[in-house]
Design a protein around this motif. Structure first.
Motif, short mmCIF file in Angstrom:
data_model
loop_
_atom_site.label_atom_id
_atom_site.label_comp_id
_atom_site.label_asym_id
_atom_site.label_seq_id
_atom_site.Cartn_x
_atom_site.Cartn_y
_atom_site.Cartn_z
N ASP A 38 -9.41 11.70 -0.63
CA ASP A 38 -8.19 12.46 -2.00
C ASP A 38 -8.17 11.44 -2.54
OD1 ASP A 38 -5.63 14.28 -2.37
OD2 ASP A 38 -5.47 11.99 -2.80
N ILE A 39 -8.68 11.90 -3.99
CA ILE A 39 -8.27 10.90 -5.31
C ILE A 39 -7.25 9.79 -5.38
CG2 ILE A 39 -8.11 12.83 -6.93
CD1 ILE A 39 -11.31 10.51 -7.13
N PHE A 40 -6.33 10.26 -4.98
CA PHE A 40 -4.78 9.02 -5.37
C PHE A 40 -5.19 8.35 -4.15
CE2 PHE A 40 -2.96 13.26 -7.78
CZ PHE A 40 -3.44 12.61 -8.72
N GLU A 41 -6.14 8.53 -3.22
CA GLU A 41 -6.51 7.46 -2.19
C GLU A 41 -6.95 6.47 -2.77
OE1 GLU A 41 -3.41 7.77 0.09
OE2 GLU A 41 -5.04 6.28 1.18
N TRP A 42 -8.19 6.55 -3.12
CA TRP A 42 -8.88 6.05 -4.29
C TRP A 42 -8.81 5.03 -5.05
CZ3 TRP A 42 -11.35 6.11 -9.36
CH2 TRP A 42 -12.50 6.30 -9.57
N ILE A 43 -8.06 5.96 -5.67
CA ILE A 43 -7.19 5.01 -6.59
C ILE A 43 -5.90 3.68 -6.22
CG2 ILE A 43 -4.85 5.39 -8.88
CD1 ILE A 43 -7.72 6.28 -9.58
N ARG A 44 -5.02 4.33 -5.12
CA ARG A 44 -3.80 3.27 -4.23
C ARG A 44 -5.07 2.40 -3.69
NH1 ARG A 44 0.85 4.15 -2.40
NH2 ARG A 44 0.41 6.47 -2.89
N LEU A 101 2.28 1.57 -8.30
CA LEU A 101 1.38 0.58 -8.03
C LEU A 101 0.68 0.82 -9.25
CD1 LEU A 101 0.01 1.62 -4.19
CD2 LEU A 101 1.11 -0.37 -5.26
N VAL A 102 0.35 1.61 -10.37
CA VAL A 102 -1.12 1.17 -10.84
C VAL A 102 0.06 1.24 -12.32
CG1 VAL A 102 -1.67 3.31 -12.76
CG2 VAL A 102 -1.89 3.71 -10.12
N PHE A 103 1.46 0.98 -12.05
CA PHE A 103 1.60 0.25 -13.34
C PHE A 103 1.32 -2.06 -13.16
CE2 PHE A 103 5.83 -2.00 -15.28
CZ PHE A 103 5.64 -1.78 -16.02
N GLU A 104 1.87 -2.05 -11.50
CA GLU A 104 2.32 -3.29 -11.48
C GLU A 104 0.01 -3.76 -11.86
OE1 GLU A 104 4.31 -4.88 -8.02
OE2 GLU A 104 2.55 -6.72 -8.09
N ALA A 105 -0.64 -2.68 -11.67
CA ALA A 105 -1.80 -3.32 -11.73
C ALA A 105 -2.22 -3.55 -12.67
CB ALA A 105 -2.90 -2.51 -10.69
N ALA A 106 -1.90 -2.54 -13.27
CA ALA A 106 -2.09 -2.80 -14.84
C ALA A 106 -1.78 -3.93 -14.96
CB ALA A 106 -1.49 -1.59 -15.75
N GLN A 107 -0.76 -4.23 -14.95
CA GLN A 107 0.21 -5.45 -15.59
C GLN A 107 -1.05 -6.84 -15.14
OE1 GLN A 107 4.17 -5.01 -13.86
NE2 GLN A 107 4.61 -4.79 -16.41
N VAL A 108 -1.07 -6.94 -13.77
CA VAL A 108 -1.87 -8.31 -13.20
C VAL A 108 -2.95 -8.17 -14.06
CG1 VAL A 108 -3.30 -8.66 -10.71
CG2 VAL A 108 -0.39 -7.58 -11.15
N TYR A 134 0.76 -1.19 0.40
CA TYR A 134 0.09 0.44 -0.45
C TYR A 134 1.11 1.01 -0.06
CZ TYR A 134 -4.33 2.71 0.78
OH TYR A 134 -5.38 3.36 1.50
N GLU A 135 2.01 1.54 0.53
CA GLU A 135 2.92 2.41 1.00
C GLU A 135 3.78 2.70 -0.30
OE1 GLU A 135 4.39 1.87 5.04
OE2 GLU A 135 3.00 2.03 5.38
N ARG A 136 4.09 2.36 -1.45
CA ARG A 136 4.54 2.05 -2.67
C ARG A 136 4.16 3.29 -3.50
NH1 ARG A 136 4.80 -3.39 -6.10
NH2 ARG A 136 5.14 -1.35 -6.88
N PRO A 137 5.58 3.57 -4.20
CA PRO A 137 4.89 5.09 -4.61
C PRO A 137 3.89 4.66 -5.68
CG PRO A 137 7.61 4.59 -5.09
CD PRO A 137 6.85 3.33 -4.43
N LEU A 138 2.54 5.60 -6.21
CA LEU A 138 2.07 5.12 -6.39
C LEU A 138 1.94 4.73 -7.82
CD1 LEU A 138 -1.68 5.46 -6.00
CD2 LEU A 138 -1.57 7.47 -7.45
#
Ligand code: SAM
Ligand code: DTB
Ligand code: SF4
Length: 328
Positions: free
Chosen positions: A239-245, A22-29, A15-19
């Motif tokens: 905060d919207i970035f918390e939602w994305i996270r 996280l988005v990059f890895e999540a897109a790959q998954v 959760y604490e990784r740079p946003l």
């Protein structure tokens, strides 16, 4: 196969990784587990509105809150099926029926809901209901009627739960989820962000969700819709970035699940929604109303998907890896 339990420290570290990592890895998954550029379109219908005896602090339908609401008794089966037909015609492949009940009681009302489930499933739609707490026998009856999924959210962490709801416990929720699993029904289980919880509560919720056995087939991520007359009407917006996270972490922890953007989309920009799709969200509710609160207009959603080149997903699709599906 022995299921590996995720440790809380590992979920926290993720959760604490740079946003953007996280988005990059999540897109790959997402692309390893789901066809790219596909969105599951779902429609919600409130089949029984208001008058619920639970005291959920966010909810317009609780008798403990003072929200302006038109209460409705349980709808007639034919009227529900008419709405389901319209939802299908307008492109939805999943139809979710919600009742403001604390729990299911055996009797004519439940018999009617089973008829609704059968009718919706016979139309070739994925059927989903959310009816509050449920016994194993009741779950079996819904399974026999053809129910695909049961929506039952944990909402927040075990630690924060009694700040939100006091009339039931976290374990009550987990018991219903067990009954649903025993009946062979998929679980649609997620939470709400923006209840006033801390980051550690969001981490704890994600930790609990990913350790459910089996993992939920669908994970609704609701952003609080502040409703006048509820104790959360004036909550500070998350905060919207918390939602994305949270979406990205949910995707990484639950690779096979449909990550469902649920309540709150009306207040979220199309750019932020596009980032959420990148971070793994692959299901939305369409139609101008959720259960009792507004949702983006259908045309606006279809326009956004067209702009992004995303297509609606087929119903009951086999979720084999895209590469496996091609090889079969
Ligand atoms: N009574 C059933 C239950 O609680 O399981 C089903 C209906 S309930 C309205 C379904 C879910 O909607 C809740 O679990 C909650 O996560 C979500 N929800 C309700 N009101 C909301 C609000 N104002 N903002 C965001 N999500 C909300
Ligand atoms: C879920 O997690 N979100 C949907 C669905 N499951 C039933 C409901 C959202 C309700 C939002 C508040 C309302 O419209 O009353
Ligand atoms: Fe609302 Fe469901 Fe809670 Fe009842 S149990 S108050 S309908 S969220």
């Amino acid at each position: 196969m022995v299921k590996k339990t995720m440790q809380l420290e590992d979920v926290k570290a993720l959760y604490e990784r740079p946003l953007l990592d996280l988005v990059f890895e999540a897109a790959q998954v997402t692309r390893e587990n789901h066809a790219p550029n596909e969105m599951q379109m779902c429609t919600l219908l409130s089949i029984k509105t208001g008058g619920c005896t639970e005291d959920c602090g966010y909810c317009s339908q609780s008798v403990h809150n003072d929200a302006p609401l038109d209460k409705e008794i349980l709808m007639k089966t034919d009227d529900v099926l008419e709405q389901a037909r319209k939802a299908k015609e307008s492109g939805s492949t999943r139809f979710c029926m919600g009742a403001a009940w604390p729990k299911v009681l055996d009797g004519r009302a439940f018999d009617r809901v089973c008829d609704m489930v059968k009718g919706v499933s016979d139309m070739g739609l994925e059927s989903c209901v959310t009816l509050g707490m449920l016994t194993e026998e009741q779950a079996n009856r819904l399974a026999e009627a053809g129910l695909k999924a049961y929506n039952h959210n944990l909402d927040t962490s075990r630690e924060f739960y009694d700040k939100v709801i006091t009339t039931r416990s976290y374990d009550d929720r987990l018991d219903t989820l067990k009954n649903v699993a025993k009946a062979g029904i998929s679980a649609c289980c997620g939470g709400i962000l923006g209840l006033g919880e801390k980051e550690s509560d969001r981490i704890s919720l994600l930790h609990t969700l990913c350790n459910l056995d089996p993992q939920p087939e669908s994970v609704p991520i609701n952003m609080l819709v502040p409703v006048e007359g509820t104790p959360m009407a004036n909550n500070k917006r998350l905060d919207i970035f918390e939602w994305i996270r949270c979406i990205a972490v949910a995707r990484i922890l639950m690779p096979k699940a449909m990550i469902r953007l649920s309540a709150g989309r009306l207040e979220i920009s199309k750019e932020a929604q596009a980032l959420a799709f990148m971070a793994g969200a692959n299901a939305i509710f369409t139609g101008e109303k959720l259960l009792t609160t507004p949702n983006p207009e259908k045309d606006a959603d279809y326009e956004l998907l067209a702009e992004l080149g995303i297509k609606p997903r087929q119903p009951n699709k086999d979720d084999a890896l895209p590469s496996q599906a091609e090889a079969a």
